[in-house]
Design an enzyme around this catalytic site. Structure first.
Site, PDB file in Angstrom:
ATOM      1  N   ASP B   8       1.399  -1.228   0.022  1.00 59.57           N
ATOM      2  CA  ASP B   8      -0.014  -0.119  -0.066  1.00 59.57           C
ATOM      3  C   ASP B   8       0.946   1.344  -0.545  1.00 59.57           C
ATOM      4  O   ASP B   8       1.409   1.263   0.448  1.00 59.57           O
ATOM      5  CB  ASP B   8      -0.732  -0.051   1.456  1.00 59.57           C
ATOM      6  CG  ASP B   8      -1.866   1.192   1.495  1.00 59.57           C
ATOM      7  OD1 ASP B   8      -1.575   1.918   0.228  1.00 59.57           O
ATOM      8  OD2 ASP B   8      -2.041   1.381   2.843  1.00 59.57           O
ATOM      9  N   LYS B  70       3.152  10.958  -3.802  1.00 57.53           N
ATOM     10  CA  LYS B  70       2.215  10.873  -4.441  1.00 57.53           C
ATOM     11  C   LYS B  70       0.751  11.900  -5.172  1.00 57.53           C
ATOM     12  O   LYS B  70       0.112  10.858  -5.833  1.00 57.53           O
ATOM     13  CB  LYS B  70       1.173   9.708  -3.261  1.00 57.53           C
ATOM     14  CG  LYS B  70       0.005   8.356  -4.166  1.00 57.53           C
ATOM     15  CD  LYS B  70      -0.807   7.625  -3.193  1.00 57.53           C
ATOM     16  CE  LYS B  70      -1.813   6.636  -3.127  1.00 57.53           C
ATOM     17  NZ  LYS B  70      -1.830   6.186  -2.092  1.00 57.53           N
ATOM     18  N   GLU B 171      -7.103   0.984  -4.518  1.00 55.46           N
ATOM     19  CA  GLU B 171      -6.899   0.460  -2.511  1.00 55.46           C
ATOM     20  C   GLU B 171      -8.440   0.001  -2.001  1.00 55.46           C
ATOM     21  O   GLU B 171      -8.463  -0.819  -1.177  1.00 55.46           O
ATOM     22  CB  GLU B 171      -6.671   2.010  -2.252  1.00 55.46           C
ATOM     23  CG  GLU B 171      -5.636   1.724  -2.396  1.00 55.46           C
ATOM     24  CD  GLU B 171      -4.667   3.525  -2.265  1.00 55.46           C
ATOM     25  OE1 GLU B 171      -6.003   4.608  -1.447  1.00 55.46           O
ATOM     26  OE2 GLU B 171      -4.060   3.460  -2.336  1.00 55.46           O
ATOM     27  N   ASP B 193     -12.630   5.328   1.700  1.00 51.75           N
ATOM     28  CA  ASP B 193     -11.217   5.155   1.941  1.00 51.75           C
ATOM     29  C   ASP B 193     -10.953   7.127   2.161  1.00 51.75           C
ATOM     30  O   ASP B 193     -10.312   7.530   0.997  1.00 51.75           O
ATOM     31  CB  ASP B 193     -10.469   4.274   0.776  1.00 51.75           C
ATOM     32  CG  ASP B 193      -9.069   4.097   0.946  1.00 51.75           C
ATOM     33  OD1 ASP B 193      -8.450   4.647   1.490  1.00 51.75           O
ATOM     34  OD2 ASP B 193      -8.323   3.533   0.432  1.00 51.75           O
TER      35      ASP B 193
END
Lengths: 436, 523
Positions: B8, B70, B171, B193
Site C-alpha cells: 500500500d 503521490k 485501494e 477510504d
C-alpha cells in the site's frame, strides 16, 4: 525421422505449409494439389486424407515427399491428443472420434498444457454452449431471478476469469479464454439490465447497467447512412439504443441475427464467401454485442485472403511468358493482395519476379529483400534477389546472395549456374578494368 | 515464482504485507512499526534517508525532505494540483521534459516515479529482511480514482525499485478483498477510504470469495494533508494577527507548523482539546516569538467541515452509480488514517444510517488485500477473485470538441466495446483518433491517453464511410484502441498504456542505476 513414427501417431499429426514455400516447385496431380492446399496448421492429417479421397498409401508417399521437399512441416508439440485449434471449423468429424457424456470431443483435450484437463473440458463445454441465448450461456433457466443470475455469473467468473490463468502458458486457449469471460460478462450485463427488479431499483444509474450507447455530441459523427436498406436501418437503430428497447424487441433481433448467422454458415459451406460475409455483417448489425459473429467474420476474412493469395499466385505463375500489358495487370493484382498480407514471403517473391520482368528494378529489389528476410531458408529467394542485384549492376551484392543460396542448398543448380556466370563475367570485367 | 508482496503505497505512510500459510500478515519494519512514512530525504552530508529517519529530520532539513509525491505522480506540471503543491511543500518542484513535475533537492532532480520507487524499494527491503529471502514480485495499490497516467507512473516506480509489478489494484478493492476473505455470506459493502492524500469510495458485492466492484468514485487530491493544511492556515492567521509576522516564507517554521498540526489532529481524534506549543518559531526586533495556543475539537471540525461534505458528494455519486440505495448496503468499512477522525466516522454513520464495521485496521487492510490479490494471481490463494472496474470513462474526441464515451466508468474489466463513426467532410481521407479518459463532455477537459491517425479512406461524401472504433481493456487495465475502415478493412491501433511520463530510455537508465546499489541478500 518421420518415417520411424508409428502409424497411429502419424495419422493425428498436424501439418502446416512452410511460409513462403512456392508450391509451383512441386509437380502435383489435381488430387495431390487439393490435399496440399488443405494443409492449414489446424486439421489433423488423417482428416485431410479422408476429405481428399486420396488413397492412404499414396497420401503417405505425398506426405514424405513434401516433408523432404521442405514444403510442409509438422506443427510443434502435436501428438495423438492434439488440440483442434478452431472449434468452429466446419471440417467433417472423423468417425473414430471419442466423445464424453456432454458431447465434448475428448481428442481436443491436451494434458501437456498448464491448465488441467478438467478446466479444458469445461472450456470446450462452455464454447459448445455459445450458440444459444444469454440464459443458455450462463447455464440457467430463462425465468431465473437476479440472485440466480448473479450466482451463475460469479461461479463462471471464478472458473474463467483471466486472472485465474495469470501468466500461464495456455497454448491454443490463450486467445479464447479472455473471449470466454467477455461472453459471460456480456450475457450477465444483458440479463441484469433486462431484469424488471433491477430497472425498478434505480432509473438514474450512469454505471455499468446502462450499456454502451455513446453520449455527447449529436449528429456530427454518428453514422448517417441509415437509409441504405430497411434491414440496416432497424439494425443501426438497435445499435444506438439497444439497451433501452423492450426485451421482446431484443429477442426478436437476436432471432434475426441468428438467422443471418445460420445463412452465412450455409453460404460458407457452399463456398460463397462474399455472400457469407454479407450475411455475417447483417447478423452483427442486428446484434452488435455478439462476439461470436465478429470472430466468425474475422475467420472468414482470413479464409478469403488465403484463397485470393492462392488465386493470385496461381494466375501469376506464368509471368515469364506474359506480354508487358499482362505483366502490368498481374503486378497490380499482386500489389493489391500484398496490401493485405505485406509479410507473405511467397507473394513478395512472386511480385519481385514480376517487377524484374517489368524492369522495375528498385521495386523488385525491395520486394525480394522482404521475401528473403522473411524466409531466409528458401533458396530461390536469394537467387532471385541476386539476379535483381545483377540487373542493377551490383555484382558484389549479387555474388553474396548466390553464395547464400548455395550455403543453404549446395546442390541448387540455378544458384550455381548464376554464380558461375557471375564469376566468369566478373573476371572479364576485372581484366577489362585493369586494361583501361 | 517466489513470494508476492502487497504494498500500500500511501501519500503519508506505506505498508507491506504477504500471505503466509494462507493468511495475510503485515510485515513490520526494522523499528517494529507496521507502517513506514512515505518520506525520502537527502541529509546535508549527502546521505539518502527513507521512512522514519527521513521523517525525523524533516524539520531541520525541510528543503531536502520529500513527501506526498503521490499527489504529484502522473500529473502535468501545469495542473492546478501541482501548482498548489508548489505553494504548500518546502521542497523544490520543477518542470520536467515531458511536462511532468520533478523534484529538485540538494543533490539533483528526481522524477516522482523515482521517489516513489525509492519508497517501494524500502518496502521491498523490509519484506526481504522479514522473509529472509529475496522478493521480486509485488501487487501495488493506487486510489481507485487514479487515471491511466498515474497508474502507469506507479508501475514505473515499481520497476525502478526492481519489482515485477504483477498488478496495480485499487485501494478500496484491496480493502474489500481483505475484509471479505473467509466470509461466505452474500454481502454488499461500502468502502470509504480517506487516506493522507486521496479519497476513494467504492461499493462492492461479494459472495463465495468473489468480489465484484459495482461502482467507484473519489478525489485524488483530497485527504489528511488537506486537514493538516487547514490547521496550519488557522495557526498562521492567529500568529500573524498577534505578532504581525507572516511565517509562510520560513520553510523551517512551516515544517514545524505542519508537524504540530498533524499531531494536534491525531490528539483531537481522542480528546476534546489540545495545546500547541512552538517556542522560538520566529524572531524580530522585539526578540524571539513563541507560538502557543489551544485547539478544540469543535474548532477543528469547523475548519474542515466542507472537506468532509465534499467526500459525501462522492459517496452519493458512488451509491447512485451502483444502482443501489443506502438500505441495500450490508456493511460500511472505513479505511485510511484520516477516517479515524470522529467527525468523519459520524458523517459516514449518518449517511448510511449504520455504524462502520470495526473489524479491520484502517492502516493495514489495503496492504493485506494487495498481498491476497498477489497470492491469488500466482495460484497461492484459490478462493478469491476480484472483478474490478475501470474508474473513469474512456472514449474519443469527436467533431466540435465533444467527448464521446465508448466505455462508461465502472465497467467490469476485461471488456471490449466498439462503435461506428463517420467523416465530417466530403472526401475526407483521414481521421484522427484521440483517446481520452475522464467524465467531462468537453474533450479538452479530459486526460489525453494517446492519439493516432487512420488514413487512406477512399473519397466519399461526408457521413458515408464507416469507421469502427474499438476499445479493449484487459484484466490488468491495459487499454488498446483500434480504428478500422469497414469498407477497405484498413486498420490502425495503439496500446495507450505504454505511455508514461518517463521516456523508455530514462526508465531503463533508472532501473539500471538502481540495481547498481542492490545488495545481494544473504540467506
Amino acid at each position: 525421422m518421420s518415417r520411424e513414427r508409428d502409424d497411429v501417431q502419424r495419422a493425428a499429426e498436424i501439418l502446416s505449409v512452410i511460409p513462403g514455400f512456392d508450391s509451383s516447385r512441386l509437380v502435383l496431380s489435381p488430387e495431390e494439389g487439393f490435399l496440399l492446399s488443405r494443409i492449414d496448421g489446424v486439421t489433423p492429417w488423417r482428416l485431410l486424407v479422408e476429405m481428399s479421397g486420396v488413397d492412404a498409401a499414396h497420401a503417405e508417399q505425398c506426405l514424405d515427399a513434401w516433408l523432404v521437399a521442405g514444403a510442409i512441416e509438422t506443427v510443434a508439440g502435436t501428438d495423438s491428443n492434439s488440440i483442434h485449434l478452431d472449434p468452429s471449423s466446419t471440417a467433417p468429424t472423423a468417425p473414430t472420434e471419442r466423445r464424453d457424456a456432454a458431447g465434448i470431443d475428448l481428442s481436443l483435450v491436451d494434458p501437456s498444457l498448464e491448465i488441467d484437463v478438467k478446466t479444458q473440458k469445461r472450456i470446450l463445454e462452455f464454447e459448445a454452449r455459445q450458440g444459444g441465448g444469454y440464459h443458455h450461456r450462463l447455464g440457467i433457466d430463462p425465468g431465473a431471478d437476479i440472485r440466480t443470475i448473479k450466482k451463475a455469473y460469479f461461479k463462471l467468473s471464478r472458473e474463467f476469469h483471466p486472472d485465474r490463468f495469470f501468466r500461464c502458458d495456455l497454448g491454443p486457449y490463450s486467445e479464447r479464454l479472455p473471449l470466454i469471460f467477455k461472453t459471460i460478462l456480456e450475457a450477465y450485463d444483458a440479463l441484469l439490465r433486462a431484469c424488471p427488479a433491477d430497472s425498478a431499483e434505480s432509473g438514474s444509474s450512469t454505471g455499468r447497467r446502462e450499456g454502451d450507447p455513446p453520449r455527447g455530441g449529436a449528429q456530427w459523427n454518428e453514422s448517417q447512412t441509415l437509409d441504405r436498406s430497411e434491414f440496416e436501418k432497424i439494425a443501426r437503430l438497435g445499435q444506438r439504443t439497444l439497451h433501452n428497447v423492450p426485451r421482446s424487441v431484443r429477442d426478436e433481433r437476436h432471432q434475426k441475427a441468428e438467422e443471418f448467422f445460420e445463412a452465412s454458415r450455409l453460404s460458407e459451406r457452399e463456398g460463397r464467401l462474399e455472400e457469407a460475409s454479407t450475411s455475417l455483417r447483417l447478423a452483427i448489425r442486428f446484434e452488435p454485442e455478439n462476439l461470436a459473429y465478429r470472430s466468425a467474420l474475422k475467420d472468414l476474412k482470413n479464409r478469403k485472403e488465403e484463397l485470393s493469395v492462392h488465386d493470385v499466385l496461381d494466375a501469376s505463375k506464368s509471368y515469364l511468358s506474359m506480354n508487358p500489358d499482362e505483366l502490368g495487370r498481374t503486378m497490380k493484382a499482386l500489389e493489391e493482395i500484398l496490401g493485405l498480407r505485406p509479410q507473405d514471403s511467397g507473394l513478395n517473391h512472386r511480385a519481385a519476379c514480376v517487377a524484374l520482368a517489368l524492369n522495375q528494378l528498385n521495386r523488385a529489389r525491395s520486394l525480394a529483400e522482404i521475401a528473403a528476410e522473411q524466409s531466409p531458408e528458401v533458396v530461390h529467394y536469394h537467387t532471385t534477389l541476386g539476379r535483381i542485384h545483377l540487373a542493377q549492376g551490383h555484382t558484389g551484392h549479387a555474388k553474396r546472395e548466390f553464395e547464400l543460396a548455395l550455403e543453404f542448398a549446395p546442390q541448387d543448380a540455378d544458384a550455381r549456374r548464376e554464380l558461375a556466370n557471375l564469376l566468369r563475367s566478373g573476371r572479364e570485367a576485372y581484366v577489362g578494368g585493369s586494361r583501361g | 515464482m517466489g513470494r508476492v508482496i502487497g504494498i500500500d503505497l500511501g501519500t503519508s505512510n506505506s505498508c507491506v504485507a504477504v500471505v503466509e500459510d494462507g493468511r495475510p500478515i503485515v510485515i513490520p519494519n526494522s523499528g517494529g512499526y507496521k507502517i513506514t512514512p512515505s518520506f525520502f530525504a537527502v541529509s546535508p552530508d549527502g546521505q539518502q534517508l527513507v521512512g522514519y529517519p527521513a521523517r525525523r529530520q524533516a524539520i531541520t532539513n525541510a528543503a531536502n525532505t520529500v513527501f506526498a509525491t503521490k499527489r504529484l505522480i502522473g500529473r502535468r506540471f501545469g495542473s492546478a494540483e501541482v501548482q498548489r503543491s508548489m505553494e504548500l511543500y518546502s521542497y523544490g518542484i520543477v518542470e520536467g521534459p515531458n511536462e511532468d513535475p520533478r523534484i529538485e533537492i540538494v543533490d539533483r532532480t528526481y522524477t516522482c516515479a523515482e521517489v516513489s520507487g525509492i519508497i517501494l524499494g524500502e518496502m521491498k527491503r523490509i519484506a526481504e529482511a522479514y522473509l529472509g529471502d529475496s522478493v521480486e514480485a509485488a501487487v501495488i495499490t493506487v486510489p481507485a480514482y487514479f487515471n491511466d497516467t498515474q497508474r502507469q507512473s506507479t508501475r514505473d516506480a515499481g520497476r525502478i525499485a526492481g519489482l515485477d509489478v504483477l498488478r496495480i489494484i485499487n485501494e478500496p478493492a484491496a480493502a474489500a478483498l481483505a475484509y471479505g476473505m473467509g466470509r461466505d455470506a452474500e454481502e454488499k459493502i461500502a468502502i470509504y477510504d480517506l487516506g493522507g492524500g486521496t479519497f476513494d469510495m467504492s461499493i462492492l458485492e461479494m459472495s463465495d470469495g468473489v468480489v465484484e466492484v459495482l461502482a467507484t468514485a473519489g478525489d485524488t487530491f483530497l485527504g489528511g494533508e488537506d486537514f493538516d493544511r487547514r490547521i496550519v492556515e488557522h495557526l498562521l492567521a492567529g500568529f500573524e494577527e498577534e505578532n504581525g509576522i507572516d511565517l509562510r516564507s520560513d520553510s523551517t517554521a512551516m515544517q514545524r507548523l505542519k508537524d504540530a498540526a498533524e499531531k494536534a489532529k491525531c490528539v483531537l481524534s481522542l480528546r476534546d482539546r489540545t495545546e500547541i506549543n512552538l517556542p522560538f518559531i520566529a524572531s524580530d526586533g522585539g526578540g524571539a516569538r513563541h507560538l502557543s495556543c489551544e485547539l478544540r475539537r469543535d474548532e477543528l471540525e469547523a475548519l474542515v467541515e466542507d472537506i468532509v461534505d465534499e467526500t459525501l458528494r462522492s459517496v452519493e455519486r458512488c451509491v447512485r452509480d451502483s444502482g443501489l440505495s443506502n438500505e441495500d448496503i450490508d456493511h460500511v468499512v472505513v479505511v485510511g488514517g484520516q477516517s479515524r477522525m470522529p467527525m468523519v466516522q459520524q458523517a459516514v454513520t449518518d449517511y448510511f444510517e449504520q455504524r462502520p464495521h470495526k473489524g479491520v485496521n484502517p492502516d493495514e487492510v489495503v496492504a493485506l488485500g494487495a498481498a491476497i490479490q498477489g497470492s491469488a494471481l500466482v495460484g497461492g490463494t484459490q478462493d478469491v477473485l476480484l472483478l474490478d472496474v475501470t474508474p473513469l470513462s474512456l472514449g474519443i474526441s469527436t467533431y466540435g470538441g465533444h467527448f464521446t464515451r465508448l466505455i462508461d466508468r465502472n465497467t467490469t474489466v476485461p471488456v471490449n466495446k466498439s462503435h461506428l463513426f463517420t467523416t465530417t467532410r466530403d472526401d475526407q481521407a483521414a481521421v484522427k483518433i484521440r483517446v481520452l479518459q475522464g467524465e467531462n463532455e468537453v474533450a479538452l477537459e479530459n486526460d489525453l491517453l494517446g492519439e493516432f491517425v487512420l488514413a487512406g479512406i477512399p473519397p466519399a461524401p461526408k457521413g458515408e464511410p464507416e469507421i469502427e472504433v474499438s476499445f479493449d481493456i484487459d484484466s490488468s487495465g491495459i487499454v488498446s484502441v483500434s480504428a478500422r475502415d469497414v469498407a477497405t478493412g484498413m486498420e490502425q491501433s495503439i496500446t495507450v498504456n505504454s505511455k508514461s511520463t518517463l521516456s523508455a530510455e530514462e526508465l531503463e537508465l533508472l532501473i539500471e542505476e538502481n540495481s547498481l546499489f542492490d545488495v545481494e541478500f544473504k540467506a
